[in-house]
Scaffold this active site. Structure first.
Site, PDB file in Angstrom:
ATOM      1  N   CYS A  70      33.012  40.264  47.529  1.00 38.91           N
ATOM      2  CA  CYS A  70      33.456  40.273  45.945  1.00 38.91           C
ATOM      3  C   CYS A  70      34.323  38.805  45.820  1.00 38.91           C
ATOM      4  CB  CYS A  70      34.678  41.149  46.106  1.00 38.91           C
ATOM      5  SG  CYS A  70      35.533  41.289  44.434  1.00 38.91           S
ATOM      6  N   CYS A 177      30.030  36.940  40.225  1.00 38.43           N
ATOM      7  CA  CYS A 177      30.490  38.132  40.350  1.00 38.43           C
ATOM      8  C   CYS A 177      29.401  38.966  41.094  1.00 38.43           C
ATOM      9  CB  CYS A 177      30.960  38.941  39.075  1.00 38.43           C
ATOM     10  SG  CYS A 177      31.333  40.609  39.478  1.00 38.43           S
TER      11      CYS A 177
END
Length: 256
Positions: A70, A177
């Site tokens: 992440c 992302c």
């Protein structure tokens, strides 16, 4: 061998699928907290605590390495998690692939969450690795959340919005992302009409997977190729949205 990955939600599927391809025998642990997703709007202190909860739940299963799959968690929590868990447990973060994208100069676009776009962290990476490239940051509001919930209409709208703000002639597009890697081909199709014909998309999953395998203390140790899923530390199944993406389908048959 056992490798754990943590994320707010299903963004970790890309790195998990890359690990499975490199080491089909590795046991994988996917630790997330979908109820708290997205993490971007939280304070840095809150993100650290959320990431710590996912990390400690995974660490309790004694993996050989832990991947923070992440970008947002890596920005805010990587140092804290390394301080707490290393050297006993190697911790690998996820960094947007700005360096390889900018290596040839040219026009580079970085798609990222609104929280990451314009942040000191991302601007620092651009200063360090951007070189002579013409770099544009493109915020993608709502895209990660739409991917997480498998909302097809919302995914289409968010991608179209970001594509409209991506400079014409873009040569390299950084997926900043991990959730975006799950819809990479849809992003490519959306920007293709105005991008360079030689457009290259840069995710992080392959590099992160390779780094995780380099960091394990005994790479010759084998596993059973199982998959364990934790949601907020509780055993769970892959969420239904995972089946909408190739990376999720690649893992679905591995549930322990």
């Amino acid at each position: 061998m056992k490798i754990a990955l943590m994320d707010s939600g299903i963004g970790l599927l890309a790195a998990a699928a890359a690990l499975r391809k490199l080491r089909p025998d590795a046991d994988l642990v996917l630790s997330s907290d979908p109820a708290s997703m997205p993490w971007g709007p939280h304070t840095p202190e809150e993100i650290i605590e959320l990431a710590r909860g996912c990390a400690l739940a995974a660490a309790a299963l004694e993996p050989d390495a832990l991947v923070i799959a992440c970008n947002t968690a890596s920005v805010h929590a990587l140092a804290a998690l390394r301080a707490e868990l290393e050297p006993g447990l190697p911790v690998i973060g996820t960094v947007p692939a700005i360096k390889p994208a900018a290596a040839q100069g040219g026009r580079v676009a970085i798609w990222a969450t609104p929280a990451t776009t314009g942040s000191a962290y991302q601007r620092g990476l651009i200063r360090e690795f951007g070189g002579t490239a013409d770099v544009t940051e493109v915020a993608c509001p709502g895209l990660a959340d739409a991917v997480e919930h498998g909302d097809d209409d919302a995914i289409t709208a968010a991608i179209a919005d970001a594509a409209a703000r991506t400079p014409a002639g873009t040569d390299e597009l950084v997926l900043g992302c991990t959730h975006y890697e799950l819809v990479e081909e849809r992003i490519r199709a959306a920007v293709a009409p105005t991008a360079s014909p030689a457009l290259v998309l840069h995710g992080s999953a392959d590099a992160v997977a390779a780094q995780a395998l380099r960091r394990v203390s005994d790479p010759t140790r084998t596993g059973g190729g199982t998959l364990t899923v934790l949601h907020a530390g509780v055993p769970a199944a892959l969420p239904p949205a995972a089946a909408l993406y190739p990376q999720g389908n690649a893992l679905a048959t591995l549930i322990a």
